[in-house]
Structure formats: C-alpha cells, structure tokens
Design a protein around this motif. Structure first.
Motif, mmCIF file in Angstrom:
data_model
loop_
_atom_site.group_PDB
_atom_site.id
_atom_site.type_symbol
_atom_site.label_atom_id
_atom_site.label_comp_id
_atom_site.label_asym_id
_atom_site.label_seq_id
_atom_site.Cartn_x
_atom_site.Cartn_y
_atom_site.Cartn_z
ATOM 1 N N SER A 1 -42.091 0.143 58.719
ATOM 2 C CA SER A 1 -43.052 -0.770 58.091
ATOM 3 C C SER A 1 -42.931 -0.741 56.575
ATOM 4 N N SER B 1 -41.760 -3.928 54.280
ATOM 5 C CA SER B 1 -42.672 -4.376 53.233
ATOM 6 C C SER B 1 -41.974 -4.442 51.874
ATOM 7 N N ARG C 1 -39.226 -3.741 65.899
ATOM 8 C CA ARG C 1 -40.660 -3.662 66.174
ATOM 9 C C ARG C 1 -40.929 -3.810 67.669
ATOM 10 N N SER D 1 -42.828 -1.064 70.244
ATOM 11 C CA SER D 1 -43.957 -1.422 71.089
ATOM 12 C C SER D 1 -43.712 -1.008 72.538
ATOM 13 N N VAL E 1 -48.628 -7.563 55.364
ATOM 14 C CA VAL E 1 -48.862 -7.113 56.742
ATOM 15 C C VAL E 1 -48.183 -5.775 57.015
ATOM 16 N N TYR E 2 -46.920 -5.647 56.647
ATOM 17 C CA TYR E 2 -46.215 -4.395 56.922
ATOM 18 C C TYR E 2 -46.676 -3.272 56.001
ATOM 19 N N TYR F 1 -49.813 -3.000 55.206
ATOM 20 C CA TYR F 1 -51.026 -2.590 55.918
ATOM 21 C C TYR F 1 -50.687 -1.731 57.136
ATOM 22 N N ARG F 2 -49.637 -2.106 57.867
ATOM 23 C CA ARG F 2 -49.220 -1.311 59.027
ATOM 24 C C ARG F 2 -48.782 0.090 58.609
ATOM 25 N N THR G 1 -51.941 2.144 57.963
ATOM 26 C CA THR G 1 -52.640 2.626 59.156
ATOM 27 C C THR G 1 -51.799 3.627 59.948
ATOM 28 N N GLU G 2 -50.468 3.462 59.924
ATOM 29 C CA GLU G 2 -49.612 4.350 60.709
ATOM 30 C C GLU G 2 -49.495 5.748 60.125
ATOM 31 N N GLY H 1 -58.095 1.641 58.745
ATOM 32 C CA GLY H 1 -57.768 0.229 58.719
ATOM 33 C C GLY H 1 -58.978 -0.642 58.499
ATOM 34 N N VAL I 1 -54.050 -8.098 60.657
ATOM 35 C CA VAL I 1 -52.708 -8.647 60.903
ATOM 36 C C VAL I 1 -52.786 -10.009 61.572
#
Length: 282
Positions: free
Chosen positions: A73, A77, A143, A147, A194-195, A197-198, A201-202, A207, A213
């Motif tokens: 991520s 980003s 990605r 998942s 977005v990435y 933010y990921r 959180t990761e 978050g 997202v």
C-alpha cells in the motif's frame, strides 16, 4: 523546484519517450492478453486451493501476510503521487510548448486535457507518465491475491475491475486516446489517498468511522463520468473530433460496466452497514 522539474519533465528519457511494441516493455497485445489470463487463472486457482487446504489445516480464516500488504500500500501510494506530480508538470510543459499551434485550431487547455487533436502520437512527456501508469497497474493486481490469502475471498468485481483497468491503460497508449491526462490525474490522486489510508490502517492505526475507501472510489467514478460527458461534447462540437475516439468508446463501455458493478457493491455495503447498525442498537 528546478531540479524536480528537470527530473519529472525535462529529462531526455521523458522528452524523447515513444510508445513502441519493439522498444517499450509490455507494449504488445500478446503480453497484455497473457498477463490478464495469467492473473485471472492464478487468482481462481489460488482461491480453489485454499478452499481445499484450509479445512484440512482446521483453519476458518486465511493466512497472515505480515507487513507485506502495508508495504504494498505504501509503495502504490508513493508511486501514484509521483505519477500525479509528473504528469501534472508534464501537461503544463506541453501546454507551454505547443500553445502556439492551438491558435490555429482554437484549442484551449481544458479541451486539450479531454480531447487530443486528431493525429496525436504516443510520444513525449505526457505519454511517458501514461506508460508508467500502465506499468503500475500490474502492481495493483497483487491486491487480489492478498484478499484471497488473508480473507479467503475472491470477488468477481475485483477480477473484472483490475483486468479492465489494465486493458484501458494499455489502450490509452496504443491509440493515443483522448481523456487520458484527466483520467490519470484523477486516478493517481485517488490512489495516493486511498492506499495511503490503507497503509495507515494496516500498520494498526485507527481508521475512519465511515467507509473511506468506498466513498473515495465513488467520488472518482463520478468525476470520471463527468469527464466522459465532456469528451463526448467536445468531440461532437470540435472540428475534426478527438483522437482515439474508437478506443474511447470501448473505454466508456468498460467504465459503464465497472460503474454498474461498483454501484451494486456500494449498495450492498451500505445495506450491510445499516443492518449492522440496527442490530447493534437493538
């Protein structure tokens, strides 16, 4: 600032770039079809293998990947942010260098962002960053595998979305398609946020209290739809039309399919969150 401008817009590799199947890596139709096929088959195969292996290991959930998703991520980003700055500065440089030609065709900077003149070739600063954006699309494919491994979840929408966006970014270069400058600017700034933010959180930080997202993706699709309408209007009004309009039509169809699938996914997500909130309240 001068150093940054040189390395992002005036370096000989950027100024003299030319999209060519013989000189550019991953620039052939065969490579694209092979990559998409390998991606889909690998994702489906991995999903089926985990459905068999995990019950044998007495695991209900998938496997942990540690810091790999966070590193992915962060990388996406940063790359997206660099491409955004690069193509923004390159677009400004192209406008500065070719403005004198536009006076003959009465073309404005806004029209150029959405509609390349007929006869435009895939060479120069803007297409260099478009090429890097195309290559970065391959990094997004990981990605899906994250998942599947972590959540035992393979989404049909994710497969279609990633495959379609990879094909679209290839068409931008292959047919010097109009609209790509605006699309890359919107997409890369969205991915950078977005990435980022990921990654946030990761690594364990808190978050947002709303689907950040999902909302960012909805805003991106809305902006892209407005740009597509703008391209169509300019093509119908402008004498000679826009370059690569055939590829743009195909692009529009794919975007419509993605938008419909995303709308279904968005409504499903909202419904699940509403049901969960009601259950919590009860």
């Amino acid at each position: 600032m001068t150093v940054i401008t040189y390395w992002l817009t005036e370096h000989p590799s950027i100024v003299n770039f030319r999209w060519s199947p013989t000189q550019s890596y991953a620039a052939t139709w065969s490579f694209l079809f092979t990559a998409v096929s390998f991606y889909v088959i690998s994702a489906v195969t991995l999903h089926l293998l985990l459905l068999v292996i995990l019950p044998l290991c007495h695991r209900r959930r998938g496997f942990s990947l540690g810091f790999i998703p966070a590193l992915h991520s962060l990388t996406v980003s940063i790359i997206s942010a660099v491409i955004f700055v690069g193509i923004l500065l390159s677009a400004a440089a192209e406008i500065r260098d070719t403005r004198w030609i536009w006076r003959r065709t009465r073309t404005t900077a806004l029209q150029w962002f959405l509609c390349f003149p007929v006869g435009t070739r895939a060479s120069g600063r803007v297409f260099f960053w478009s090429y890097l954006f195309y290559l970065s699309r391959y990094l997004h494919l990981f990605r899906t595998f994250f998942s599947v491994i972590r959540r035992r979840k393979l989404s049909f929408f994710q497969l279609i979305n990633q495959s379609s966006l990879l094909c679209i970014s290839f068409l931008w270069l292959e047919y010097s398609q109009s609209f790509q400058v605006a699309a890359i600017l919107l997409t890369t700034v969205s991915y950078a946020v977005v990435y980022g933010y990921r990654f946030w959180t990761e690594i364990g930080l808190r978050g947002a209290c709303y689907p950040f997202v999902v909302n960012c993706q909805a805003i991106l699709l809305g902006c892209m739809t407005v740009c597509h309408v703008g391209v169509l209007c300019i093509h119908l009004i402008k004498r000679g039309g826009c370059n690569g309009i055939g590829a743009w039509l195909f692009n529009s169809v794919l975007n419509a399919v993605i938008s419909l699938l995303y709308l279904k996914f968005y409504c499903k997500t909202r419904s699940m969150r509403t049901s969960k909130a009601k259950h919590t309240t009860t």
